[in-house]
Scaffold this active site. Structure first.
Site, PDB file in Angstrom:
ATOM      1  N   ASP A 226       4.139 -13.785  -1.638  1.00 13.38           N
ATOM      2  CA  ASP A 226       3.311 -12.906  -2.477  1.00 13.38           C
ATOM      3  C   ASP A 226       3.043 -11.601  -1.710  1.00 13.38           C
ATOM      4  OD1 ASP A 226       1.765 -12.293  -4.689  1.00 13.38           O
ATOM      5  OD2 ASP A 226      -0.016 -13.384  -3.988  1.00 13.38           O
TER       6      ASP A 226
ATOM      7  N   ASP B 246       6.060  -5.438  -2.749  1.00 13.46           N
ATOM      8  CA  ASP B 246       5.034  -4.635  -3.404  1.00 13.46           C
ATOM      9  C   ASP B 246       5.078  -3.200  -2.892  1.00 13.46           C
ATOM     10  OD1 ASP B 246       2.851  -3.461  -4.512  1.00 13.46           O
ATOM     11  OD2 ASP B 246       1.368  -4.849  -3.681  1.00 13.46           O
TER      12      ASP B 246
ATOM     13  N   GLU C 184       6.839  -4.499  -8.235  1.00  7.84           N
ATOM     14  CA  GLU C 184       5.706  -4.056  -9.050  1.00  7.84           C
ATOM     15  C   GLU C 184       5.785  -2.562  -9.301  1.00  7.84           C
ATOM     16  OE1 GLU C 184       1.921  -5.762  -8.093  1.00  7.84           O
ATOM     17  OE2 GLU C 184       0.821  -3.977  -8.687  1.00  7.84           O
TER      18      GLU C 184
ATOM     19  N   GLY D 205      -9.104  -9.824  -7.381  1.00  9.05           N
ATOM     20  CA  GLY D 205     -10.512 -10.102  -7.091  1.00  9.05           C
ATOM     21  C   GLY D 205     -11.297 -10.288  -8.375  1.00  9.05           C
TER      22      GLY D 205
ATOM     23  N   ASN E 141      -0.544 -14.901 -11.784  1.00  5.58           N
ATOM     24  CA  ASN E 141      -1.030 -15.224 -10.440  1.00  5.58           C
ATOM     25  C   ASN E 141      -2.533 -15.516 -10.468  1.00  5.58           C
ATOM     26  OD1 ASN E 141       1.546 -14.453  -9.757  1.00  5.58           O
ATOM     27  ND2 ASN E 141       0.911 -12.959  -8.210  1.00  5.58           N
TER      28      ASN E 141
END
Ligand SMILES: [Zn+2]
Length: 284
Positions: free
Chosen positions: A82, A104, A134, A181, A230
Site C-alpha cells: 500500500d 503513489d 493514483e 483517516g 481500502n
C-alpha cells in the site's frame, strides 16, 4: 489456497459488481482477524501493508509468514504493498515478496506522476508484479470543498483515461471526495465524476479512505464502478475502542492476551461487516 493475483481478484469483482475489501495487516496480531473474517464470510480479500508500518516487523520474514497463512485458507487472498511513494520503497517491497504494489505519485505534478508510474510499471511488468497507481489528491487535510479545491484535488475523468493509457497500470485509485483517516464532517462523494471516470477508464477503480463512508454511499460507489475499497482507520479504531471498554470495566486490567484476543475479535467483526457491505461476502 495459493496466493491470488491482485488482477484476478479485481477483475472478477468488476465483472460481478462487488468490491474487494483491502485491509491493512499493520501488525501481525490482526492477520488472523482478517483471514478468519474472509473464511467465515466466504469472501475474497486483499491484505495490505503500508510502508509506514514496516518498522513493526522484519518485512521479508513477515511476508513469508503471511504467505504461509494464506496458503492455509480456503478463500482467495491477495497481498498488496500500500502507498509505495518512491521507486526505492517499491523495490524494497518487491524484494521482500509483494506480488502487487501501489505506486503513489498522486502528490507529484501530472507529467511527473505519469513518468514515474510508467517507470514502475516497466519494472513490475517484467517480473509479473501488478501495479495500482493514483491520480488526483485525497483531501486528507480536510479542506472545504469548493469548485476550486475540487478542480485541484479530484480526479479529472479525461486525464484519468490518458494516465491509464500512457502508463499501463492495472488499477487506478481515484479522488472523488474520499480521504484517509477520520472525516471532518460527512464525506461527500462526487458520484457524477466517478461515473465519468468509470466510463472512460478501462481498468478497475480503487477507493482509498473507505473508513467513515456510509453503507449507502459505499454501495453506490460500487454500483458505479469501484472494485476495491481500502479500510484502515476503522480497524484501528475498533481495536482501540474494545481495549478502552475492557480497561473501564476491569479493575485488574493486566491480562494482555485476553485484551489482544478481544481486540482481534473487534477487528474481525468490523472486517466481516465491511465484506457484507462490499458484496464480496459469498463470492469466494
Ligand atoms: Zn490509501
Amino acid at each position: 489456497m495459493p496466493l491470488y493475483s491482485y488482477d484476478e481478484l479485481l477483475n472478477k469483482a468488476r465483472k460481478g459488481h462487488y468490491a474487494i475489501g483491502a485491509f491493512n495487516v499493520f501488525a501481525m496480531e490482526f492477520l488472523p482477524s482478517i483471514l478468519q473474517a474472509a473464511e467465515e464470510e466466504s469472501a475474497p480479500v486483499l491484505l495490505q501493508i503500508n510502508p509506514i508500518h514496516f518498522y513493526l516487523a522484519d518485512l521479508p520474514e513477515y511476508i513469508r509468514y503471511i504467505k504461509a497463512q494464506i496458503g492455509k485458507t480456503s478463500v482467495p487472498v491477495g497481498l498488496n504493498l500500500d502507498h509505495g511513494v518512491s521507486r526505492e520503497v517499491i523495490l524494497q517491497g518487491i524484494q521482500a515478496g509483494f506480488p502487487s504494489v501501489m505506486f503513489d505519485g498522486s502528490r507529484l505534478p501530472y507529467a511527473e506522476n505519469i513518468e514515474k508510474t510508467r517507470d514502475i510499471v516497466a519494472i513490475c511488468k517484467a517480473i509479473d508484479v501488478t501495479v495500482e497507481a493514483e491520480l488526483g489528491m485525497l483531501n486528507d487535510e480536510g479542506l472545504e470543498l469548493t469548485s476550486e479545491t475540487q478542480d485541484r484535488l479530484f480526479t479529472d475523468p479525461d486525464a484519468a483515461a490518458e494516465f491509464v493509457a500512457e502508463t499501463g497500470v492495472d488499477a487506478l485509485a481515484v479522488s472523488i471526495g474520499n480521504a484517509h483517516g477520520f472525516y471532518k464532517g460527512e464525506p461527500k462523494l462526487d458520484f457524477k465524476r466517478l461515473r465519468q471516470i468509470s466510463e472512460k477508464v478501462p481498468v478497475p477503480l480503487v477507493l482509498h479512505g473507505g473508513s467513515g463512508i456510509s453503507e449507502a454511499d459505499l454501495q453506490k460507489a460500487i454500483s458505479i464502478g469501484i472494485s476495491k475499497i481500502n479500510i484502515y482507520t476503522e480497524m484501528s479504531a475498533a481495536a482501540l475502542q474494545r481495549v478502552k471498554q475492557l480497561s473501564k470495566n476491569d479493575k485488574d486490567f493486566a491480562d494482555y492476551p485476553r485484551v489482544l484476543f478481544q481486540a482481534r475479535q473487534a477487528v474481525k467483526d468490523l472486517v466481516k461487516s465491511k465484506m457484507k457491505i462490499f458484496g464480496s461476502a459469498g463470492k469466494a
